[in-house]
Design an enzyme around this catalytic site. Structure first.
Site, PDB file in Angstrom:
ATOM      1  N   LYS A  22      -0.565 -25.202  -5.883  1.00  0.00           N
ATOM      2  CA  LYS A  22       0.546 -24.552  -6.582  1.00  0.00           C
ATOM      3  C   LYS A  22       0.969 -23.326  -5.782  1.00  0.00           C
ATOM      4  O   LYS A  22       0.313 -22.302  -5.790  1.00  0.00           O
ATOM      5  CB  LYS A  22       0.100 -24.162  -7.999  1.00  0.00           C
ATOM      6  CG  LYS A  22       0.912 -23.082  -8.709  1.00  0.00           C
ATOM      7  CD  LYS A  22       2.382 -23.412  -8.886  1.00  0.00           C
ATOM      8  CE  LYS A  22       3.064 -22.300  -9.692  1.00  0.00           C
ATOM      9  NZ  LYS A  22       3.261 -21.054  -8.915  1.00  0.00           N
ATOM     10  N   GLU A  77      -9.603 -14.133  -4.567  1.00  0.00           N
ATOM     11  CA  GLU A  77      -9.349 -13.109  -3.536  1.00  0.00           C
ATOM     12  C   GLU A  77      -8.197 -12.276  -4.065  1.00  0.00           C
ATOM     13  O   GLU A  77      -7.057 -12.730  -4.107  1.00  0.00           O
ATOM     14  CB  GLU A  77      -9.017 -13.778  -2.202  1.00  0.00           C
ATOM     15  CG  GLU A  77      -9.189 -12.846  -1.013  1.00  0.00           C
ATOM     16  CD  GLU A  77      -7.905 -12.149  -0.620  1.00  0.00           C
ATOM     17  OE1 GLU A  77      -7.772 -10.949  -0.985  1.00  0.00           O
ATOM     18  OE2 GLU A  77      -7.053 -12.764   0.011  1.00  0.00           O
ATOM     19  N   CYS A 103      -2.869  -7.894   1.168  1.00  0.00           N
ATOM     20  CA  CYS A 103      -3.938  -7.480   0.254  1.00  0.00           C
ATOM     21  C   CYS A 103      -4.895  -6.494   0.917  1.00  0.00           C
ATOM     22  O   CYS A 103      -5.444  -5.611   0.254  1.00  0.00           O
ATOM     23  CB  CYS A 103      -4.690  -8.693  -0.268  1.00  0.00           C
ATOM     24  SG  CYS A 103      -5.342  -9.781   1.017  1.00  0.00           S
ATOM     25  N   GLU A 107      -2.899  -0.596  -6.577  1.00  0.00           N
ATOM     26  CA  GLU A 107      -2.307  -1.330  -5.472  1.00  0.00           C
ATOM     27  C   GLU A 107      -0.782  -1.348  -5.616  1.00  0.00           C
ATOM     28  O   GLU A 107      -0.252  -1.798  -6.628  1.00  0.00           O
ATOM     29  CB  GLU A 107      -2.835  -2.761  -5.435  1.00  0.00           C
ATOM     30  CG  GLU A 107      -2.336  -3.542  -4.227  1.00  0.00           C
ATOM     31  CD  GLU A 107      -2.898  -4.946  -4.174  1.00  0.00           C
ATOM     32  OE1 GLU A 107      -3.297  -5.381  -3.077  1.00  0.00           O
ATOM     33  OE2 GLU A 107      -2.938  -5.608  -5.230  1.00  0.00           O
TER      34      GLU A 107
END
Length: 503
Positions: free
Chosen positions: A195, A270, A304, A405
């Protein structure tokens, strides 16, 4: 400057994308979504819709999972000789290299990243992932064990493929992340339902085309484009899925964990990061400064592991900040199709508003924008989702911009005034994340001592190695569960079985 791709290829690609809706890839065939619904694909450099892709939902996910289940339970893939699986993975790597230009151009149009970055990730990153993991297909082993129970025994362990894998990938590096998810799963003998992110669905469909061309059996890899709250949630919830592997935000990762409790399916995550970069006075500043700059401005900070918090020793603080500022001013921001572009747009208007909102909050809390801090202006930039490379000084660990973040080109710079490694490590560790980190010093003892104290899955010293399929990748704390890449990445797609025989 001359673009490093064929204008004819770009023109044909744009025409094809505009006229043909991208379809789902299920059980070896392409098909529209059952509902007939589509999703709009927006070029972040222009803000314009340039393509459409099928919007799969729960029904399409069910078809894909059942196809993957048949391919697994019937033995067509796990029962295939490992060397044959390896050859198919290698064949796919060859095809990716052959179609590199089309993949990279699709990635640039869809995600906004510079073409050179897209080409490197597609041709080098994705094909190397496949070649590396193909090598593991023939090297999965167990071990013999000597029990202490009285009697004569033969005992051994074996690793078996976990089954049907649901792979959910992010929008920041769509193609290479998709390949990195499926490569170890396929090498181990698992089947996959992929996906892709709804913002960047297009390159995954090319992957489906190449999988079919390579000769993979039907149902081994299935690709369902669609929205996260429909197709993604259905994939996580599906009782026939044995494992979910996800890369994305920590918030979504937590939702996946909660959803997975119903079936206790295995989960690898992750997730986000707020990675520290530490520069000591003895560092090679001519290397450290440009590396720190591109560590946050590369891919517009949508990484990331981006080095979003910079800690600099007081005695070199001004020198480093000035060097970073000059690099930010000179950085060429523009369309990823322009040959001289170094930083493209953010992926969406939603992401643009998020990043600008964080910058505004930082300024309200007392930070100072040394450079940047606003939406980019100028020719060909107003309609796209461009934001200026931004350096915030006067930041402290308690500020929102230092704790959360941002996922944009925003660097928070702070100073430290002594060489107490415990104190420096405490600064570096003062977030809920622990994905990556960077240390710059010529003193290897200092570097290794600090590396032991930093709570992160990856520590790079003086640049270190980039993402490599042989090096385990993953995070401490809220940066995720488990590891990808290397032996650990392969074993994540296995179940360990113990067998004991009384002789």
């Amino acid at each position: 400057m001359t673009p490093s791709f064929s204008p004819e290829t770009l023109a044909l690609l744009r025409k094809d994308l505009a006229s043909n809706t991208r379809k789902l890839f299920i059980d070896g065939a392409f098909a529209s979504s059952a509902s007939g619904e589509t999703l709009e694909v927006i070029n972040p450099a222009t803000g314009n819709v340039f393509a459409h892709a099928a919007a799969g939902d729960r029904y399409d996910i069910d078809l894909a999972v059942r196809a993957a289940r048949r391919a697994f339970d019937g033995g067509v893939w796990p029962g295939m000789p490992p060397a044959q699986r390896a050859r198919l993975l290698t064949r796919l790597a060859d095809l990716i290299e052959t179609h590199c230009e089309r993949i990279a151009l699709t990635e640039t149009l869809d995600n906004g990243m510079p073409f050179s970055m897209a080409r490197f990730a597609a041709a080098v990153g994705a094909s190397e992932q496949l070649r590396y993991n193909a090598g593991w297909a023939t090297k999965i082993t167990g071990e013999t064990v000597t029990p202490s129970t009285p009697g004569e025994w033969h005992a051994f362990s074996s690793r078996e493929p976990i089954g049907v894998v649901g792979a959910i990938v992010p929008w920041n590096f769509p193609f290479v992340m998709a390949v990195a998810k499926i490569a170890p799963a396929l090498a181990m003998g698992c089947t996959v339902v992929l996906k892709p992110a709804e913002q960047t669905p297009l390159s995954a469909i090319i992957l489906g085309e190449l999988i079919a061309e390579a000769g993979f059996p039907a149902g081994v890899v299935n690709i369902v484009t669609g929205f996260g709250d429909t197709a993604g949630a259905a994939l996580v919830d599906h009782p026939m899925v044995d494992k979910i592997t996800f890369t994305g935000s920590t918030d979504v990762g937590k939702k996946i964990v909660r959803a997975a409790t119903g079936t206790l399916k295995r989960v690898t995550l992750e997730l986000g990061g707020k990675s520290p970069v530490v520069i000591f006075p003895d560092a090679h500043l001519d290397r450290a400064i440009p590396a720190a700059a591109m560590g946050i401005f590369g891919n517009a900070g949508q990484v990331c592991a981006a080095g979003s918090r910079l800690f600099v020793h007081d005695c070199i603080f001004e020198q480093v900040v000035e060097g970073l500022t000059q690099r930010a001013i000179e950085l060429k921001v523009g369309s990823g199709l322009a040959a001289d572009t170094e930083m493209g747009p953010l992926v969406s208007n939603e992401q643009l508003e998020r990043v600008l909102g964080y910058i505004e909050t930082g300024l309200i809390e007392g930070a100072c924008a040394k450079v940047g801090g606003q939406r980019s202006s100028g020719a060909n930039l107003e309609q796209g989702y461009f934001v200026q490379p931004t350096i915030l000084t006067g930041t402290t660990g308690g500020m929102k911009v230092c704790k959360e973040e941002i996922f944009g080109p925003v660097l928070c710079v702070m100073k430290f005034e002594d060489d107490d490694l415990d104190r420096i490590a405490a600064l570096a560790n003062s977030t809920d994340y622990g994905l990556s980190s960077n240390i710059w010093t010529r003193d290897i003892s200092t570097a290794l001592r600090l590396a032991k104290r930093i709570k992160a899955g990856t520590v790079r010293i003086n640049g270190g190695a980039g993402v490599d399929p042989a090096i385990p990748l993953g995070g401490f704390k809220q940066s995720g569960w488990g590891r990808e890449n290397g032996r650990a990445g392969i074993e994540a797609f296995t179940e360990l079985k113990s067998v004991t025989v009384a002789l």
